[in-house]
Design a protein around this motif. Structure first.
Motif, mmCIF file in Angstrom:
data_model
loop_
_atom_site.group_PDB
_atom_site.id
_atom_site.type_symbol
_atom_site.label_atom_id
_atom_site.label_comp_id
_atom_site.label_asym_id
_atom_site.label_seq_id
_atom_site.Cartn_x
_atom_site.Cartn_y
_atom_site.Cartn_z
ATOM 1 N N UNK A 45 0.792 -1.268 0.186
ATOM 2 C CA UNK A 45 -0.090 -0.079 0.110
ATOM 3 C C UNK A 45 0.942 1.186 -0.050
ATOM 4 N N UNK A 46 2.108 1.290 -0.155
ATOM 5 C CA UNK A 46 3.049 2.257 -0.372
ATOM 6 C C UNK A 46 2.439 3.527 -1.115
ATOM 7 N N UNK A 47 2.151 3.270 -2.281
ATOM 8 C CA UNK A 47 1.655 4.371 -3.144
ATOM 9 C C UNK A 47 0.395 5.151 -2.638
ATOM 10 N N UNK A 48 -0.401 4.206 -2.193
ATOM 11 C CA UNK A 48 -1.595 4.619 -1.682
ATOM 12 C C UNK A 48 -1.415 5.575 -0.543
ATOM 13 N N UNK A 49 -0.855 5.209 0.420
ATOM 14 C CA UNK A 49 -0.497 5.876 1.644
ATOM 15 C C UNK A 49 0.264 7.127 1.610
ATOM 16 N N UNK A 50 1.229 7.158 0.461
ATOM 17 C CA UNK A 50 1.697 8.445 0.201
ATOM 18 C C UNK A 50 1.015 9.240 -0.548
ATOM 19 N N UNK A 51 0.150 8.830 -1.334
ATOM 20 C CA UNK A 51 -0.797 9.723 -1.950
ATOM 21 C C UNK A 51 -2.007 10.273 -1.197
ATOM 22 N N UNK A 52 -2.514 9.302 -0.514
ATOM 23 C CA UNK A 52 -3.514 9.679 0.381
ATOM 24 C C UNK A 52 -3.318 10.580 1.744
ATOM 25 N N UNK A 53 -2.397 10.139 2.481
ATOM 26 C CA UNK A 53 -1.787 10.597 3.512
ATOM 27 C C UNK A 53 -0.506 11.345 3.762
ATOM 28 N N UNK A 54 0.199 11.457 2.757
ATOM 29 C CA UNK A 54 1.648 12.189 2.651
ATOM 30 C C UNK A 54 2.568 11.452 3.506
ATOM 31 N N UNK A 55 2.557 10.070 3.923
ATOM 32 C CA UNK A 55 2.992 9.406 4.750
ATOM 33 C C UNK A 55 4.095 8.212 4.059
ATOM 34 N N UNK A 151 1.946 2.347 9.474
ATOM 35 C CA UNK A 151 1.395 3.442 8.630
ATOM 36 C C UNK A 151 0.281 4.307 9.443
ATOM 37 N N UNK A 152 -0.569 3.555 10.301
ATOM 38 C CA UNK A 152 -1.507 4.299 10.868
ATOM 39 C C UNK A 152 -0.991 5.295 11.957
#
Length: 205
Positions: A45-55, A151-152
């Motif tokens: 989920x790397x790309x999603x976590x970065x795009x949605x949360x900036x993390x 990530x959370x």
């Protein structure tokens, strides 16, 4: 560290790579199993976590064998530009808040230890204290839910820091990035945790 190095570490998890942290101890099996699952989910989920949360999360060890130390980056662009922290980060052209996440032997029953590496904050600002110690209720035994993923944790840290106030001193480091600074940060966090219970009182700078 790159995504590929983290992926390689995920494949190596069953071998129970050593965790060079608490006096050279290896991480216990239960902790290793949890971190193995964390690694796989982080990569998936790397790309999603970065795009949605900036993390973004990566292992600090370039070889991908030490699962104890992690590097957490929270992009400045993911903070509310109208908020105090987001506004100051943008004004000083700081790309991200970088933190170290340190896994104790009893994780996930105990929370990770977290310190800010950069930028530099005035101690007490946005829950950041001496040597970069990050002091949040989430990072205490009584406030830590063991189901919280790394990530959370990153997203919650971003949200909590966003609610604080204080001063970003500049783009430089918050303290010594190595073991000396790490020990100093943990000592500062222990002192604050033992003396206080109202964590919101530490958001002023």
């Amino acid at each position: 560290p790159s995504a590929s190095s983290s992926a390689a570490a995920a494949a190596a998890v069953p071998r129970a790579a050593p965790g060079a942290g608490e006096e050279g101890e290896e991480l216990p099996r239960r902790c290793m199993q949890r971190l193995g699952r964390e690694l796989k989910q982080i990569e998936a989920h790397r790309a999603k976590t970065l795009s949605e949360h900036g993390v973004e999360l990566d292992l600090s060890d370039p070889s991908g064998t030490d699962l104890r130390a992690w590097r957490l980056r929270i992009l400045s662009s993911s903070f509310d530009p109208q908020g105090s922290l987001g506004g100051q980060l943008r004004a000083q052209r700081i790309d991200a808040v970088e933190l170290e996440v340190w896994i104790p032997n009893h994780f996930p029953d105990e929370p990770p230890k977290v310190r800010v590496l950069q930028p530099s904050f005035k101690p007490g600002s946005f829950f950041v204290h001496q040597h970069g110690a990050l002091c949040l209720e989430l990072l205490t035994r009584q406030g830590w839910p063991s189901a919280t993923t790394l990530p959370m944790l990153g997203v919650q840290i971003k949200n909590d820091m966003s609610q604080g106030r204080g001063t970003v001193s500049g783009p430089g480091p918050m303290g010594d990035p190595g073991p000396v600074g790490r020990s100093a940060a943990w000592a500062a966090a222990r002192k604050i945790e033992s003396a206080h219970s109202d964590w919101n009182s530490f958001s002023t700078g």
